[in-house]
Write an enzyme that holds these catalytic residues in place. Structure first.
Site, PDB file in Angstrom:
ATOM      1  N   GLU A   1      76.732  42.537 -10.760  1.00 55.11           N
ATOM      2  CA  GLU A   1      75.337  43.025 -10.832  1.00 55.11           C
ATOM      3  C   GLU A   1      74.450  42.295 -11.822  1.00 55.11           C
ATOM      4  OE1 GLU A   1      75.600  47.360 -11.607  1.00 55.11           O
ATOM      5  OE2 GLU A   1      75.411  47.500  -9.488  1.00 55.11           O
TER       6      GLU A   1
ATOM      7  N   ALA B   1      80.347  55.906 -13.937  1.00 57.69           N
ATOM      8  CA  ALA B   1      79.383  56.816 -14.361  1.00 57.69           C
ATOM      9  C   ALA B   1      79.570  57.978 -13.457  1.00 57.69           C
ATOM     10  CB  ALA B   1      77.877  56.355 -14.545  1.00 57.69           C
TER      11      ALA B   1
ATOM     12  N   LYS C   1      72.016  53.553  -3.533  1.00 64.02           N
ATOM     13  CA  LYS C   1      72.175  53.424  -4.774  1.00 64.02           C
ATOM     14  C   LYS C   1      71.121  54.191  -5.726  1.00 64.02           C
ATOM     15  CE  LYS C   1      73.764  50.359  -8.563  1.00 64.02           C
ATOM     16  NZ  LYS C   1      74.976  51.101  -8.998  1.00 64.02           N
TER      17      LYS C   1
HETATM   18  C1  LIG Z   1      75.860  46.929 -16.227  1.00 62.39           C
HETATM   19  C2  LIG Z   1      76.797  48.181 -15.814  1.00 62.39           C
HETATM   20  C3  LIG Z   1      76.581  48.676 -14.663  1.00 62.39           C
HETATM   21  C4  LIG Z   1      77.496  49.617 -14.104  1.00 62.39           C
HETATM   22  N1  LIG Z   1      77.179  50.244 -12.829  1.00 62.39           N
HETATM   23  C5  LIG Z   1      77.959  51.303 -12.758  1.00 62.39           C
HETATM   24  C6  LIG Z   1      77.409  51.883 -11.280  1.00 62.39           C
HETATM   25  O1  LIG Z   1      76.610  51.252 -10.654  1.00 62.39           O
HETATM   26  N2  LIG Z   1      78.070  52.877 -10.935  1.00 62.39           N
HETATM   27  C7  LIG Z   1      79.197  53.608 -12.027  1.00 62.39           C
HETATM   28  O2  LIG Z   1      79.411  54.749 -11.443  1.00 62.39           O
HETATM   29  N3  LIG Z   1      79.307  52.919 -13.026  1.00 62.39           N
HETATM   30  C8  LIG Z   1      78.670  51.805 -13.415  1.00 62.39           C
HETATM   31  N4  LIG Z   1      79.148  51.143 -14.836  1.00 62.39           N
HETATM   32  C9  LIG Z   1      80.053  52.064 -15.567  1.00 62.39           C
HETATM   33  C10 LIG Z   1      79.405  53.073 -16.266  1.00 62.39           C
HETATM   34  O3  LIG Z   1      78.163  52.626 -16.906  1.00 62.39           O
HETATM   35  C11 LIG Z   1      80.664  53.709 -17.599  1.00 62.39           C
HETATM   36  O4  LIG Z   1      81.558  54.039 -16.760  1.00 62.39           O
HETATM   37  C12 LIG Z   1      79.701  54.934 -17.901  1.00 62.39           C
HETATM   38  O5  LIG Z   1      78.535  54.746 -18.637  1.00 62.39           O
HETATM   39  C13 LIG Z   1      80.772  55.619 -19.084  1.00 62.39           C
HETATM   40  O6  LIG Z   1      80.175  56.857 -19.585  1.00 62.39           O
HETATM   41  P1  LIG Z   1      80.407  57.456 -20.985  1.00 62.39           P
HETATM   42  O7  LIG Z   1      79.701  58.915 -21.125  1.00 62.39           O
HETATM   43  O8  LIG Z   1      81.811  57.401 -21.035  1.00 62.39           O
HETATM   44  O9  LIG Z   1      79.720  56.373 -21.906  1.00 62.39           O
HETATM   45  P2  LIG Z   1      78.474  55.647 -22.039  1.00 62.39           P
HETATM   46  O10 LIG Z   1      77.551  56.142 -21.061  1.00 62.39           O
HETATM   47  O11 LIG Z   1      78.858  54.340 -22.439  1.00 62.39           O
HETATM   48  O12 LIG Z   1      77.862  56.458 -23.684  1.00 62.39           O
HETATM   49  C14 LIG Z   1      78.536  56.597 -24.662  1.00 62.39           C
HETATM   50  C15 LIG Z   1      77.567  56.740 -25.735  1.00 62.39           C
HETATM   51  O13 LIG Z   1      78.236  57.098 -27.086  1.00 62.39           O
HETATM   52  C16 LIG Z   1      77.458  56.805 -28.181  1.00 62.39           C
HETATM   53  N5  LIG Z   1      78.240  56.078 -29.046  1.00 62.39           N
HETATM   54  C17 LIG Z   1      79.248  55.090 -29.048  1.00 62.39           C
HETATM   55  N6  LIG Z   1      79.928  54.878 -30.102  1.00 62.39           N
HETATM   56  C18 LIG Z   1      79.434  56.034 -30.769  1.00 62.39           C
HETATM   57  C19 LIG Z   1      79.866  56.368 -32.319  1.00 62.39           C
HETATM   58  N7  LIG Z   1      80.858  55.783 -32.892  1.00 62.39           N
HETATM   59  N8  LIG Z   1      79.367  57.487 -32.620  1.00 62.39           N
HETATM   60  C20 LIG Z   1      78.248  58.096 -32.137  1.00 62.39           C
HETATM   61  N9  LIG Z   1      77.916  57.621 -30.749  1.00 62.39           N
HETATM   62  C21 LIG Z   1      78.508  56.827 -30.305  1.00 62.39           C
HETATM   63  C22 LIG Z   1      76.774  55.530 -27.287  1.00 62.39           C
HETATM   64  O14 LIG Z   1      75.423  55.263 -28.048  1.00 62.39           O
HETATM   65  C23 LIG Z   1      76.377  56.243 -26.012  1.00 62.39           C
HETATM   66  O15 LIG Z   1      75.289  56.886 -26.014  1.00 62.39           O
HETATM   67  C24 LIG Z   1      78.365  50.306 -15.161  1.00 62.39           C
HETATM   68  C25 LIG Z   1      78.551  49.506 -16.599  1.00 62.39           C
HETATM   69  C26 LIG Z   1      77.638  48.697 -16.754  1.00 62.39           C
HETATM   70  C27 LIG Z   1      78.023  48.020 -18.281  1.00 62.39           C
END
Ligand SMILES: Cc1cc2nc3c(=O)[nH]c(=O)nc-3n(C[C@H](O)[C@H](O)[C@H](O)COP(=O)(O)OP(=O)(O)OC[C@H]3O[C@@H](n4cnc5c(N)ncnc54)[C@H](O)[C@@H]3O)c2cc1C
Length: 399
Positions: free
Chosen positions: A170, A313, A376
């Site tokens: 991507e 996500a 998407k």
């Molecule tokens: C460029 C890119 C493209 C992607 N495209 C897709 C897609 O098209 N479809 C799909 O399904 N998935 C996609 N993914 C994967 C998806 O983004 C992740 O699986 C998803 O974001 C995970 O969600 P989460 O809630 O676990 O964490 P995240 O969304 O990463 O959020 C974690 C949160 O925790 C906070 N945080 C972290 N550490 C701390 C701490 N120590 N103290 C307090 N807060 C903290 C962060 O600031 C953030 O707000 C993509 C990922 C990337 C990088």
């Protein structure tokens, strides 16, 4: 009995969905819900490859928590979690603040997985937060500007994307879309710019259908991406990468997209993990703790064949919904009505630059080109609508 305290860590897809669902599902004073996150905004991680390449303003991928969280129902604390004590039911923040809970939801996302590659942590950039992608965009622009004053330094115009999985592909798609504009702006011959996509596995986009992989590779190759597949990176230095073949690619820009592991705080807090992810039970709970739920990239769940689901996500959002549902049951004393988490995968779609994409929907239908890109966008619309209503959709979506 006093009001139960629900503490949610991390405002990512998993954490924000849990918080938004709880504010809809619970009545006032049924529970004291608190969301703790590093920033006072949620970011759309799935969009971050665009601001990283400079094809979208970073602010578009940013949603301030006060736009989606009802502060009468959910307290928001901006803070960085440094430790979680399951035994003491206590979370410690970097500034020393201690927060107690009755129920905990861990949604702290991921850290880059470097697979022990020497120098990667020190010398590569990663697409992982709003601040990180702003840094990548500025660095790319700085490289173009620097080349103008040192035209012998072709390494300034060489960009290495480590990992040709979902994120790497991507990002490469966005980068090659941005390059013509940068070349015009800095008056640089486009043929001098090199973009390498380097992958250790025997194929790009491991796990994707071959037709989809071929489509993505052909499209990106036609826009100038040079693939090196089945070619592990052995070392990353301040001057580029050294491949397992012995070849050295000189570059001042290495973007590592080769994989993620669960947030280190979880492992450092003593939870049992595999690649930083907690192998949760059917209700998304950490082993040994009936009141600790884990969502998103910190959680590890398996399909019927015993293979781990890749962190996405899509799954994070569904997990957040399931956990909120079960928390409501627990708060209301209806433990027996908790529902196990069953992922409902709608497909996987990757963007390949503006108006381009590919992927699979309903687990069988392959989509290519504009239809994949639009589909998407459709899933982004659904998510934005869920957390912020039509206003949020209008604010964020551009066709
Ligand atoms: C460029 C890119 C493209 C992607 N495209 C897709 C897609 O098209 N479809 C799909 O399904 N998935 C996609 N993914 C994967 C998806 O983004 C992740 O699986 C998803 O974001 C995970 O969600 P989460 O809630 O676990 O964490 P995240 O969304 O990463 O959020 C974690 C949160 O925790 C906070 N945080 C972290 N550490 C701390 C701490 N120590 N103290 C307090 N807060 C903290 C962060 O600031 C953030 O707000 C993509 C990922 C990337 C990088």
């Amino acid at each position: 009995m006093s009001t139960p305290k629900i503490l949610i860590l991390g405002a990512g897809y998993g954490g924000v969905t849990t918080a938004c669902e709880l504010q809809k599902k619970l009545n006032h004073n049924e529970a004291e819900v608190t969301l703790v996150s590093k920033h006072d905004y949620h970011y759309l991680t799935t969009w971050l490859h665009e601001p990283a390449a400079g094809t979208m303003p970073a602010s578009r991928a940013q949603i301030f928590l006060n736009e989606i969280i009802d502060k009468n129902k959910v307290n928001v604390i901006k803070g960085t979690v440094s430790n979680i004590s399951g035994e003491q039911q206590k979370v410690t923040l970097e500034d020393g603040t201690e927060l107690e809970y009755d129920y905990l939801v861990i949604g702290l996302g991921s850290d880059p997985e470097t697979f022990g590659i020497e120098g990667l942590k020190e010398n590569a950039l990663t697409i992982r937060s709003i601040n990180a992608v702003q840094k990548i965009k500025e660095h790319i622009e700085y490289m173009f500007a620097s080349y103008n004053s040192e035209p012998e330094r072709t390494d300034y115009l060489t960009f290495v994307v480590g990992g040709a999985g979902f994120t790497g592909i991507e990002f490469s798609g966005e980068l090659v879309n941005r390059i013509p504009e940068l070349c015009r702006e800095y008056n640089i011959d486009p043929s001098l710019v090199k973009v390498y996509s380097i992958e250790a596995a025997p194929t790009a986009l491991p796990g994707f259908d071959k037709d989809l992989v071929d489509y993505a590779m052909n499209l990106l190759s036609s826009k100038g991406v040079e693939f090196k597949i089945n070619t592990p990176i052995k070392q990353c230095t301040p001057d580029g990468v050294i491949l397992a073949t012995g070849e050295e690619i000189k570059s001042k820009t290495v973007i590592w997209t080769g994989g993620v592991r669960g947030n280190a705080v979880v492992e450092q807090s003593g939870f049992e993990v595999m690649r930083g992810r907690v192998k949760v039970d059917e209700f998304m709970r950490a082993p040994g703790y009936e009141n600790v739920f884990v969502v998103g990239d910190c959680a590890l769940i398996f399909n019927a064949e015993g293979r781990p689901y890749p962190p996405t996500a899509q799954i994070s959002i569904q997990e957040g919904e399931n956990v909120a549902r079960n928390l409501k049951a627990l708060v209301r004393g209806e433990k027996l009505t908790m529902a196990p988490f069953v992922p409902n995968l709608q497909g996987t779609l990757a963007s390949l630059g503006k108006g381009e994409g590919m992927g699979i929907i309903f687990n069988k239908k392959k989509l290519f080109g504009l239809s994949a890109a639009l589909m998407k966008k459709g899933s982004d619309v659904r998510y934005l609508y869920k957390i912020g209503g039509i206003g949020m959709v209008m604010k964020k979506i551009r066709l």
